[in-house]
Design a protein around this motif. Sequence first.
Motif, PDB file in Angstrom:
ATOM      1  N   THR A 146       0.834  -1.209   0.000  1.00 31.02           N
ATOM      2  CA  THR A 146       0.000   0.000   0.000  1.00 31.02           C
ATOM      3  C   THR A 146       0.866   1.255   0.000  1.00 31.02           C
ATOM      4  O   THR A 146       0.573   2.229  -0.707  1.00 31.02           O
ATOM      5  N   GLY A 191      -3.471   8.625  10.193  1.00 28.60           N
ATOM      6  CA  GLY A 191      -3.490   7.182  10.457  1.00 28.60           C
ATOM      7  C   GLY A 191      -2.067   6.669  10.520  1.00 28.60           C
ATOM      8  O   GLY A 191      -1.254   6.979   9.634  1.00 28.60           O
ATOM      9  N   ILE A 192      -1.760   5.924  11.584  1.00 27.46           N
ATOM     10  CA  ILE A 192      -0.394   5.389  11.733  1.00 27.46           C
ATOM     11  C   ILE A 192      -0.436   3.872  11.895  1.00 27.46           C
ATOM     12  O   ILE A 192       0.354   3.284  12.628  1.00 27.46           O
ATOM     13  N   GLY A 193      -1.385   3.232  11.187  1.00 24.25           N
ATOM     14  CA  GLY A 193      -1.470   1.771  11.211  1.00 24.25           C
ATOM     15  C   GLY A 193      -0.202   1.156  10.615  1.00 24.25           C
ATOM     16  O   GLY A 193       0.475   1.781   9.793  1.00 24.25           O
ATOM     17  N   ILE A 237       0.313  -1.334   8.519  1.00 25.60           N
ATOM     18  CA  ILE A 237       0.433  -1.728   7.104  1.00 25.60           C
ATOM     19  C   ILE A 237       0.199  -0.568   6.149  1.00 25.60           C
ATOM     20  O   ILE A 237       0.550  -0.647   4.983  1.00 25.60           O
ATOM     21  N   ALA A 238      -0.404   0.511   6.632  1.00 23.79           N
ATOM     22  CA  ALA A 238      -0.684   1.624   5.715  1.00 23.79           C
ATOM     23  C   ALA A 238       0.030   2.903   6.185  1.00 23.79           C
ATOM     24  O   ALA A 238       1.103   3.251   5.686  1.00 23.79           O
ATOM     25  N   HIS A 264      -3.251  10.992  14.171  1.00 25.86           N
ATOM     26  CA  HIS A 264      -3.934   9.754  14.579  1.00 25.86           C
ATOM     27  C   HIS A 264      -5.101  10.108  15.476  1.00 25.86           C
ATOM     28  O   HIS A 264      -5.446  11.289  15.625  1.00 25.86           O
ATOM     29  N   ALA A 274      -5.385   7.379   5.835  1.00 25.71           N
ATOM     30  CA  ALA A 274      -5.495   5.922   6.021  1.00 25.71           C
ATOM     31  C   ALA A 274      -5.970   5.664   7.437  1.00 25.71           C
ATOM     32  O   ALA A 274      -5.237   5.151   8.284  1.00 25.71           O
ATOM     33  N   GLY A 292      -9.580   4.643   8.086  1.00 24.01           N
ATOM     34  CA  GLY A 292     -10.731   3.743   8.171  1.00 24.01           C
ATOM     35  C   GLY A 292     -11.944   4.421   8.783  1.00 24.01           C
ATOM     36  O   GLY A 292     -12.715   3.787   9.500  1.00 24.01           O
ATOM     37  N   GLN A 293     -12.131   5.733   8.493  1.00 23.10           N
ATOM     38  CA  GLN A 293     -13.270   6.495   9.015  1.00 23.10           C
ATOM     39  C   GLN A 293     -13.942   7.251   7.876  1.00 23.10           C
ATOM     40  O   GLN A 293     -13.389   8.247   7.397  1.00 23.10           O
ATOM     41  N   LEU A 334     -14.069  11.351   7.216  1.00 25.30           N
ATOM     42  CA  LEU A 334     -13.206  11.982   8.232  1.00 25.30           C
ATOM     43  C   LEU A 334     -12.676  13.324   7.718  1.00 25.30           C
ATOM     44  O   LEU A 334     -12.539  14.282   8.463  1.00 25.30           O
ATOM     45  N   VAL A 354      -6.666   6.382   1.182  1.00 23.68           N
ATOM     46  CA  VAL A 354      -6.324   4.962   1.300  1.00 23.68           C
ATOM     47  C   VAL A 354      -7.472   4.172   1.945  1.00 23.68           C
ATOM     48  O   VAL A 354      -7.579   2.958   1.794  1.00 23.68           O
ATOM     49  N   ILE A 388     -10.771   2.242   3.124  1.00 26.19           N
ATOM     50  CA  ILE A 388     -11.786   1.386   2.483  1.00 26.19           C
ATOM     51  C   ILE A 388     -12.841   1.109   3.548  1.00 26.19           C
ATOM     52  O   ILE A 388     -12.550   0.454   4.554  1.00 26.19           O
ATOM     53  N   ASN A 389     -14.036   1.640   3.344  1.00 24.09           N
ATOM     54  CA  ASN A 389     -15.116   1.461   4.333  1.00 24.09           C
ATOM     55  C   ASN A 389     -16.372   0.989   3.624  1.00 24.09           C
ATOM     56  O   ASN A 389     -16.672   1.452   2.519  1.00 24.09           O
ATOM     57  N   GLY A 405      -6.738   1.280  -4.265  1.00 21.16           N
ATOM     58  CA  GLY A 405      -7.000  -0.166  -4.224  1.00 21.16           C
ATOM     59  C   GLY A 405      -6.410  -0.930  -5.403  1.00 21.16           C
ATOM     60  O   GLY A 405      -5.547  -1.798  -5.207  1.00 21.16           O
ATOM     61  N   THR A 439      -2.640  -0.934  -5.507  1.00 25.58           N
ATOM     62  CA  THR A 439      -2.041  -1.814  -4.495  1.00 25.58           C
ATOM     63  C   THR A 439      -1.988  -3.259  -4.999  1.00 25.58           C
ATOM     64  O   THR A 439      -0.978  -3.952  -4.827  1.00 25.58           O
TER      65      THR A 439
HETATM   66  P1  NAD Z   1      -5.544   0.674  11.632  1.00 26.43           P
HETATM   67  O1  NAD Z   1      -6.760   0.421  12.453  1.00 26.43           O
HETATM   68  O2  NAD Z   1      -4.313  -0.144  11.864  1.00 26.43           O
HETATM   69  O3  NAD Z   1      -5.133   2.199  11.777  1.00 26.43           O
HETATM   70  C1  NAD Z   1      -6.051   3.241  11.725  1.00 26.43           C
HETATM   71  C2  NAD Z   1      -5.328   4.517  12.080  1.00 26.43           C
HETATM   72  O4  NAD Z   1      -6.236   5.605  11.913  1.00 26.43           O
HETATM   73  C3  NAD Z   1      -4.853   4.572  13.534  1.00 26.43           C
HETATM   74  O5  NAD Z   1      -3.536   5.075  13.565  1.00 26.43           O
HETATM   75  C4  NAD Z   1      -5.820   5.547  14.193  1.00 26.43           C
HETATM   76  O6  NAD Z   1      -5.193   6.304  15.243  1.00 26.43           O
HETATM   77  C5  NAD Z   1      -6.205   6.452  13.038  1.00 26.43           C
HETATM   78  N1  NAD Z   1      -7.544   7.017  13.216  1.00 26.43           N
HETATM   79  C6  NAD Z   1      -8.712   6.356  13.408  1.00 26.43           C
HETATM   80  N2  NAD Z   1      -9.717   7.229  13.578  1.00 26.43           N
HETATM   81  C7  NAD Z   1      -9.189   8.468  13.493  1.00 26.43           C
HETATM   82  C8  NAD Z   1      -9.735   9.767  13.611  1.00 26.43           C
HETATM   83  N3  NAD Z   1     -11.016   9.955  13.847  1.00 26.43           N
HETATM   84  N4  NAD Z   1      -8.885  10.810  13.457  1.00 26.43           N
HETATM   85  C9  NAD Z   1      -7.569  10.630  13.214  1.00 26.43           C
HETATM   86  N5  NAD Z   1      -7.012   9.405  13.112  1.00 26.43           N
HETATM   87  C10 NAD Z   1      -7.813   8.337  13.254  1.00 26.43           C
HETATM   88  O7  NAD Z   1      -6.025   0.531  10.123  1.00 26.43           O
HETATM   89  P2  NAD Z   1      -5.150   0.274   8.801  1.00 26.43           P
HETATM   90  O8  NAD Z   1      -4.934  -1.176   8.632  1.00 26.43           O
HETATM   91  O9  NAD Z   1      -3.968   1.184   8.808  1.00 26.43           O
HETATM   92  O10 NAD Z   1      -6.197   0.717   7.676  1.00 26.43           O
HETATM   93  C11 NAD Z   1      -6.666   2.049   7.602  1.00 26.43           C
HETATM   94  C12 NAD Z   1      -7.645   2.158   6.437  1.00 26.43           C
HETATM   95  O11 NAD Z   1      -6.931   1.921   5.240  1.00 26.43           O
HETATM   96  C13 NAD Z   1      -8.775   1.123   6.458  1.00 26.43           C
HETATM   97  O12 NAD Z   1      -9.929   1.704   5.918  1.00 26.43           O
HETATM   98  C14 NAD Z   1      -8.259   0.039   5.552  1.00 26.43           C
HETATM   99  O13 NAD Z   1      -9.315  -0.708   4.959  1.00 26.43           O
HETATM  100  C15 NAD Z   1      -7.539   0.850   4.528  1.00 26.43           C
HETATM  101  N6  NAD Z   1      -6.483   0.118   3.818  1.00 26.43           N
HETATM  102  C16 NAD Z   1      -6.501   0.193   2.473  1.00 26.43           C
HETATM  103  C17 NAD Z   1      -5.519  -0.430   1.735  1.00 26.43           C
HETATM  104  C18 NAD Z   1      -5.538  -0.315   0.233  1.00 26.43           C
HETATM  105  O14 NAD Z   1      -4.833  -1.012  -0.441  1.00 26.43           O
HETATM  106  N7  NAD Z   1      -6.293   0.616  -0.329  1.00 26.43           N
HETATM  107  C19 NAD Z   1      -4.536  -1.169   2.380  1.00 26.43           C
HETATM  108  C20 NAD Z   1      -4.504  -1.194   3.768  1.00 26.43           C
HETATM  109  C21 NAD Z   1      -5.500  -0.529   4.489  1.00 26.43           C
END
Ligand code: NAD
Length: 296
Positions: A141, A165-167, A169-170, A189, A208, A210-211, A214, A229, A231-232, A270, A273
């Motif tokens: 990603t 977002g600091i997940g 994988i993304a 975040h 990235a 997931g909201q 946002l 990034v 996907i909801n 998507g 990726t």
């Molecule tokens: P995750 O749960 O690991 O991380 C989410 C991040 O978002 C966290 O760091 C969190 O602090 C932050 N966050 C959540 N709500 C927030 C808010 N209201 N304000 C600010 N920050 C906020 O999720 P992830 O695995 O990193 O995935 C994130 C999104 O990206 C999901 O929708 C997932 O489906 C999507 N994704 C898409 C791809 C792609 O190829 N397009 C690949 C990976 C993930």
Amino acid sequence: VTAKIIDGSAITSALKQQTADIVRRINDAGRQVRLDVVMVGDPSTGAVYARSQEAKCNEVGIGYRLHALPTTASQDDIAQTIATLNGDPAVTGILLNLPLPESIDTPAIQYQIDPYKDVEGVNPANIGLLFYDTPIIAPCTALAVIEILHHVGIDPKGKNAVVVGIGAIAGRPIALFLQHELATVTTCHIETRDLASHTRQADILVVAAGQPDLIGADHVKPHAVVIDVGINRVPDESGESGSLKTVGDVDFDAVSQVASAITPVPGGVGPVTVAILLRSVAQAADAQRGPRRLAP
Ligand code: NAD
């Protein structure tokens, strides 16, 4: 402003060509490129996904094998499957379909994938090497986001980039990539105060989280490039009752009026990726032909 809509599918055709070329070169040298996918759980839910994975691999000349383990498979059973694939020279790429059943320690299994076959870049060895900008295989990603920026002619160097977002994988790998490209990177975040005050500084805004919704127009600096990034799955008001649709994290209609370029969801990050994953499968097979930087 009305933003340029970045068409992910258009970017994938060049990537597919690149992948097919690498595969052909490896085939010409007498080797096959093969992706082995480990799936655990009810085969009826995973089968459709697996068939689509197989079709995409075959399109670019990559062989595909599915290893479907039952829901009752233990940690040891899965680890044993990975070990067998690690040791089999015919297997050039390993992908672990998630989620695994709750009883399984997923990171422990990811740690076991040979970093040279770890096509999703999930082994900590690859994540660690990414820190130094020298991964064997990087997370798809993050690679996709950089590919998109380059494709639309954006050089991150010197720009303000904000990643929401600091997940693992993304968001986090994306932020690292942007740092390597010498952007000035801010990460936000769930605990960030006054999100808009940060995102409005962004020349490049990557979301990235997931909201859904946002990020609205007020979060975006005029002429910024916005990469969504997220996907909801949300209720589709215009569809049949109970039907769902896919949206990102950005209010696309509103932000399109402010940004200079934006990726739609679906059809943006998507598909790029997926195309990057296939290129990583081909590149992994290529890298296995050369000397190893890490011991197996
Ligand atoms: P995750 O749960 O690991 O991380 C989410 C991040 O978002 C966290 O760091 C969190 O602090 C932050 N966050 C959540 N709500 C927030 C808010 N209201 N304000 C600010 N920050 C906020 O999720 P992830 O695995 O990193 O995935 C994130 C999104 O990206 C999901 O929708 C997932 O489906 C999507 N994704 C898409 C791809 C792609 O190829 N397009 C690949 C990976 C993930």
